[in-house]
Design an enzyme around this catalytic site. Structure first.
Site, PDB file in Angstrom:
ATOM      1  CD1 TRP A  11      -2.783   1.444   0.576  1.00  0.00           C
ATOM      2  CD2 TRP A  11      -2.057   1.795   2.656  1.00  0.00           C
ATOM      3  NE1 TRP A  11      -3.564   2.424   1.137  1.00  0.00           N
ATOM      4  CE2 TRP A  11      -3.137   2.661   2.418  1.00  0.00           C
ATOM      5  CE3 TRP A  11      -1.451   1.831   3.909  1.00  0.00           C
ATOM      6  CZ2 TRP A  11      -3.613   3.558   3.366  1.00  0.00           C
ATOM      7  CZ3 TRP A  11      -1.916   2.717   4.844  1.00  0.00           C
ATOM      8  CH2 TRP A  11      -2.979   3.573   4.581  1.00  0.00           C
ATOM      9  CG  ASP A  30      -2.173  -2.744   7.215  1.00  0.00           C
ATOM     10  OD1 ASP A  30      -3.314  -2.732   7.721  1.00  0.00           O
ATOM     11  OD2 ASP A  30      -1.777  -1.874   6.415  1.00  0.00           O
ATOM     12  CE  LYS A  39     -10.380  -0.033   3.639  1.00  0.00           C
ATOM     13  NZ  LYS A  39      -9.987   0.959   2.705  1.00  0.00           N
TER      14      LYS A  39
END
Ligand code: LMR
Length: 399
Positions: free
Chosen positions: A130, A211, A246
């Site tokens: 990311w 993560d 999310k």
């Protein structure tokens, strides 16, 4: 102060939203930022969230500060979701959880803690990762290195290369791993591979920094936590950052967490006290609303079932879009075999498009995807935008 300032470059992901908004093409398609869209292209509030909010509104009697680390109820539900029910860490009280503003907040707090404890430690991230990882880690002065992860030929995990890279990393460094739904590739290690990763990291005295932002979007809430749990079985210490942006659709509430696993109760308490100092000097204490929503849902058997159903619906729609994308590309006679998109999981897929092709998609067709590797937010595909996307892609690829 500000007269000589140069413009900062736009963010690699969020910057695209600004460009998308300005685009006047009625057929524009935004598949950049990792935000879920339903079949109508909306990002609705979950029903379970609405109900929890109504309850919170009627019951709330104060807006007093939260503790620096967030509420203990929140810490408990986060740990149960990540680690599973009745995990031995709970009994041993070796795991502590701090409520952070989103996953990014958790990464920042975790990174500052590493910098404080071991300033010379390097943080190793997958190639690719990311884009914001680099911003967060460099901002606290951590040196960043990368390890191989994605095999561009097979569009799968390059496990051997990754593991042998881990075997070369000097002890007391930090290895960042994505708990599931790797961002940007959508490619994750299998359970057996997680066990091997855990063993190598433990042997080499490397700290796993996980993560974990997409739990529930690959195979299921429990299934997606398997990798993290297997890794933790092999680790005496770890940091796990999670996000509820999310899987609860709570993007703008900024709700996430940093869970720290230490070797003993005393070490966990000392580490927590350091984390609290970091939080206090950054943002003082966390915003309450999102955490209250998550806690209310996870503590209520009825709301929890409803929420699990909503996550399952998202997951199956994403999978359906993957299948339709592959079918439509094949139907258009595109030579490139896109079947790997169906094997990748989570919100994203890594198409392998060049930067030039990504730019062409944007300039000529108003289709916005992330430049690095042509990352597509599959969760933004709909029955309506899929034909536009596939046709444009086919044209760009044929040139
Ligand atoms: C993404 O990768 O698109 C998401 O994690 C959102 C973000 O903050 O970048």
């Amino acid at each position: 102060m500000f007269d000589q300032l140069e413009m900062a470059p736009p963010d690699a992901i969020l910057g695209l939203i600004e460009a998308f908004k300005k685009d006047t093409n009625p057929d524009k398609v935004n598949l950049s930022v990792g935000v879920y869209q339903d079949k109508n292209g909306n990002t609705p509030v979950f029903q379970s969230v609405k109900k929890a909010e109504q309850f919170i509104l009627s019951e709330e009697i104060t807006k007093n500060y939260f503790p620096i680390e967030g509420s203990p109820e929140y810490a408990r539900v986060v740990q149960e979701l990540i680690l599973g029910k009745d995990h031995e860490f709970n009994a041993q009280r070796r795991a502590v959880t701090v409520h952070t503003p989103g996953g990014t907040g958790g990464l920042r707090v975790g990174a500052e803690l590493i910098k404080y404890i071991r300033p010379e430690a390097k943080i190793w991230v997958s190639q690719p990762t990311w884009p914001n990882h680099a911003n967060v880690f460099r901002a606290v002065g951590l040196e960043m290195e990368s390890y191989p992860y994605f095999d561009a030929v097979t569009c799968a995990l390059d496990f051997d290369a990754m593991l042998s890279a881990f075997q070369q990393i000097p002890p007391h460094n930090v290895v960042l791993l994505h708990g599931c739904c790797h961002n940007p590739t959508g490619v994750d290690p299998a359970p057996k591979q997680w066990a091997q990763i855990g063993q190598v990291l433990a042997e080499r005295n490397l700290l796993p920094f996980l993560d974990f932002a997409y739990q529930g979007l690959a195979k299921g809430l429990e299934e997606d936590a398997q990798g993290v749990r297997i890794l933790l079985e092999n680790s005496s210490e770890a940091l796990v950052v999670n996000s509820f942006s999310k899987n609860f659709g709570l993007y703008n509430e900024r709700v996430g967490g940093l869970t720290l696993v230490a070797g003993s109760l005393q070490s966990a308490e000392a580490a927590l006290s350091q984390v609290k100092s970091i939080v206090r000097r950054n943002y003082s204490n966390p915003p309450a609303h999102g955490a209250k929503v998550v806690t209310t849902i996870l503590q209520s058997p009825e709301l929890k079932i409803e929420w699990e159903g909503e996550v399952a619906e998202m997951r199956s729609r994403i999978q359906k879009m993957r299948e339709q994308f592959v079918k439509q590309m094949a139907a258009l006679g595109v030579k490139k075999d896109f079947s790997f998109i169906q094997r990748q999981t989570g919100m994203f897929s890594f198409t392998g498009l060049s930067e030039e092709q990504v730019q062409n998609l944007r300039d000529r067709y108003s289709i916005y995807i992330v430049k690095t590797g042509g990352r597509i937010n599959v969760a933004g595909m709909t029955e309506k935008n899929l034909p536009i996307l596939c046709k444009a892609l086919a044209e760009v690829l044929s040139e």
